[in-house]
Design a protein around this motif. Structure first.
Motif, PDB file in Angstrom:
ATOM      1  N   ASN A  50       0.819  -1.208   0.000  1.00 10.42           N
ATOM      2  CA  ASN A  50       0.000   0.000   0.000  1.00 10.42           C
ATOM      3  C   ASN A  50       0.853   1.258   0.000  1.00 10.42           C
ATOM      4  N   SER A  51       2.056   1.167   0.569  1.00  7.66           N
ATOM      5  CA  SER A  51       2.948   2.340   0.569  1.00  7.66           C
ATOM      6  C   SER A  51       3.279   2.764  -0.857  1.00  7.66           C
ATOM      7  N   LEU A  52       3.479   1.808  -1.743  1.00  9.58           N
ATOM      8  CA  LEU A  52       3.762   2.124  -3.144  1.00  9.58           C
ATOM      9  C   LEU A  52       2.541   2.763  -3.789  1.00  9.58           C
ATOM     10  N   GLY A  53       1.352   2.214  -3.500  1.00 15.46           N
ATOM     11  CA  GLY A  53       0.125   2.817  -4.018  1.00 15.46           C
ATOM     12  C   GLY A  53      -0.075   4.229  -3.505  1.00 15.46           C
ATOM     13  N   GLU A  54       0.232   4.450  -2.228  1.00 10.40           N
ATOM     14  CA  GLU A  54       0.099   5.791  -1.646  1.00 10.40           C
ATOM     15  C   GLU A  54       1.024   6.779  -2.351  1.00 10.40           C
ATOM     16  N   ALA A  55       2.270   6.353  -2.551  1.00  8.33           N
ATOM     17  CA  ALA A  55       3.231   7.230  -3.221  1.00  8.33           C
ATOM     18  C   ALA A  55       2.780   7.560  -4.637  1.00  8.33           C
ATOM     19  N   GLN A  56       2.318   6.557  -5.364  1.00  3.33           N
ATOM     20  CA  GLN A  56       1.867   6.791  -6.733  1.00  3.33           C
ATOM     21  C   GLN A  56       0.650   7.707  -6.771  1.00  3.33           C
ATOM     22  N   LEU A  57      -0.287   7.514  -5.852  1.00  7.31           N
ATOM     23  CA  LEU A  57      -1.482   8.344  -5.837  1.00  7.31           C
ATOM     24  C   LEU A  57      -1.147   9.807  -5.585  1.00  7.31           C
ATOM     25  N   LEU A  58      -0.065  10.043  -4.845  1.00  5.78           N
ATOM     26  CA  LEU A  58       0.376  11.418  -4.578  1.00  5.78           C
ATOM     27  C   LEU A  58       1.265  11.976  -5.686  1.00  5.78           C
ATOM     28  N   GLY A  59       1.626  11.131  -6.656  1.00  4.98           N
ATOM     29  CA  GLY A  59       2.465  11.602  -7.757  1.00  4.98           C
ATOM     30  C   GLY A  59       3.947  11.605  -7.450  1.00  4.98           C
ATOM     31  N   VAL A  60       4.379  10.801  -6.488  1.00  4.17           N
ATOM     32  CA  VAL A  60       5.796  10.736  -6.115  1.00  4.17           C
ATOM     33  C   VAL A  60       6.533   9.797  -7.072  1.00  4.17           C
TER      34      VAL A  60
END
Length: 421
Positions: free
Chosen positions: A331-341
């Motif tokens: 989920n950390s990867l999904g969170e980062a992607q959702l924020l555009g990181v």
């Protein structure tokens, strides 16, 4: 529909009733539960703890149950079987949804109520993860970095690996063979479920994320701390911090100001006697590596972070790195992607389902620290590439973690199982 969830987590709304601290993990479950209630589901959520009396309470439309077991949820507890029978008889659920195969309290329900329709969500698979637990650390390095805590508690890296293996055989394998319906989200978990039970009915459904990541601002290059990497955790070798340390000297040759920020407690801390007594096998190894490689001033542990703290770290970093030795769909990867990181991740488990290499992130083999180093250098040097990876990741993550879609898919799965023979 009437649904009973079996969770490993005590939900934040219920925690104060039990005089417990609100959890900072598992936020995706909390959001999904509220989405289901808003969609008209009659939802009950139960979990087990050995040191808290039986408690039940209805809060904001959700019926919460805490069952007191006689053992840790790491071990099968026959005393729970009658309690599960009583709850199932009271609730009369159309479907029971067990979240995860890692713990035994749900297995007691499976055995106590074989007539009830049950679906099991795959989170991690501890039996499979045990193969990779040491993160390629040589046994000699593990032995050389044993601590008093490891010996007294029999909790070295080697011991922890063996415990995962045991849980895989005694708990997880039984879920896979006793249950029929499973919810998963990657090719990796699909293949392991079907390999463990060729007759299994596999239902695909992505996971939603914690509330804050849908409303937070997006990553903006001008607002970042340049040459700073962020890792979401590093408590044990699976998460790969030691491999990031191996890559950093190469990065430092080009960017001597590189910094790494790691979410969570400082596993290397030895400031007090209590800290020294708490130091474990992996923490001691990391501490030695920081000294050996001259990286002590370049790696910072942030301490435990809530949702907003995590958002802040994602938005401030130059790139997010997911260097794990094995993952399902972090989920950390999904969170980062959702924020555009901009994201870099190891090519393991279900991660390739989340990252299109060169478009929505950069992938490398876990053991190829030279590739990891060059990916980092490339992102630090090429702002256009970092910007493009981050921007491309947003729509992919938005679709994958769409709360409405995931709620509707979950409802459809429940209905299909309810109406099945």
């Amino acid at each position: 529909m009437n649904i009973l969830w079996v969770s490993n987590q005590i939900f934040p709304d219920f925690a104060p009733t039990l005089h417990q601290n609100k959890p900072i993990n598992g936020g995706w479950q909390f959001g999904m539960a509220k989405d289901l209630v808003n969609a008209g589901i009659e939802l009950s959520i139960a979990t087990v703890r050995p040191n808290i009396p039986d408690t039940q309470k209805k809060i904001e439309g959700i019926h919460y149950y805490l069952l007191q077991g006689k053992k840790s949820i790491l071990h099968y507890d026959a005393s729970l079987e009658q309690k599960w029978k009583s709850i199932v008889e009271k609730i009369q659920p159309d479907v029971i949804h067990i979240h995860g195969t890692e713990y035994a309290h749900g297995l007691a329900l499976v055995k106590a109520c074989p007539q009830v329709k049950i679906v099991v969500s795959i989170q991690g698979l501890v039996g499979v993860i045990s193969r990779y637990y040491r993160g390629q650390m040589p046994l000699l390095d593990i032995l050389k970095n044993l601590t008093l805590r490891d010996i007294l508690r029999q909790n070295s890296i080697w011991h922890a690996q063996r415990k995962f293996q045991k849980r895989g055989k005694l708990i997880e394998k039984k879920y896979l063979t006793l249950c029929t319906h499973f919810i998963g989200r990657t090719q990796w978990d699909h293949d392991h479920v079907i390999s463990g039970n060729p007759k299994a009915m596999y239902h695909f459904c992505n996971e939603s994320l914690r509330d804050a990541f849908y409303t937070a601002p997006k990553w903006v290059m001008k607002n970042i701390n340049r040459h700073t990497l962020f890792l979401s955790q590093a408590l044990y070798p699976i998460k790969g911090l030691h491999k990031v340390l191996d890559a950093l000297p190469l990065v430092r040759e080009v960017f001597p100001d590189v910094q790494v920020r790691v979410a969570g407690m400082d596993i290397t801390k030895t400031a007090t006697l209590m800290d020294k007594l708490r130091l474990d096998n992996y923490g001691k190894y990391i501490k030695k590596q920081l000294k050996k490689l001259g990286l002590a001033q370049q790696v910072t542990f942030t301490g435990p972070l809530d949702e907003q703290g995590m958002v802040g770290e994602y938005l401030a970093c130059h790139a997010f790195v997911c260097p794990s030795n094995i993952e399902n769909s972090p989920n950390s990867l999904g969170e980062a992607q959702l924020l555009g990181v901009p994201c870099i991740a190891s090519y393991v488990g279900g991660v390739p389902d989340m990252v299109d290499h060169g478009k929505t992130g950069l992938l490398y083999r876990f053991e190829e620290t030279e590739m990891l180093a060059q990916h980092i250098i490339r992102l630090f040097q090429q702002d256009a590439l970092a910007q493009a990876l981050g921007e491309n990741g947003i729509p992919e993550a938005r679709d994958r973690h769409n709360r409405k879609t995931n709620c509707e898919t979950t409802l459809a799965i429940y209905k299909k199982i309810r109406d099945s023979e």
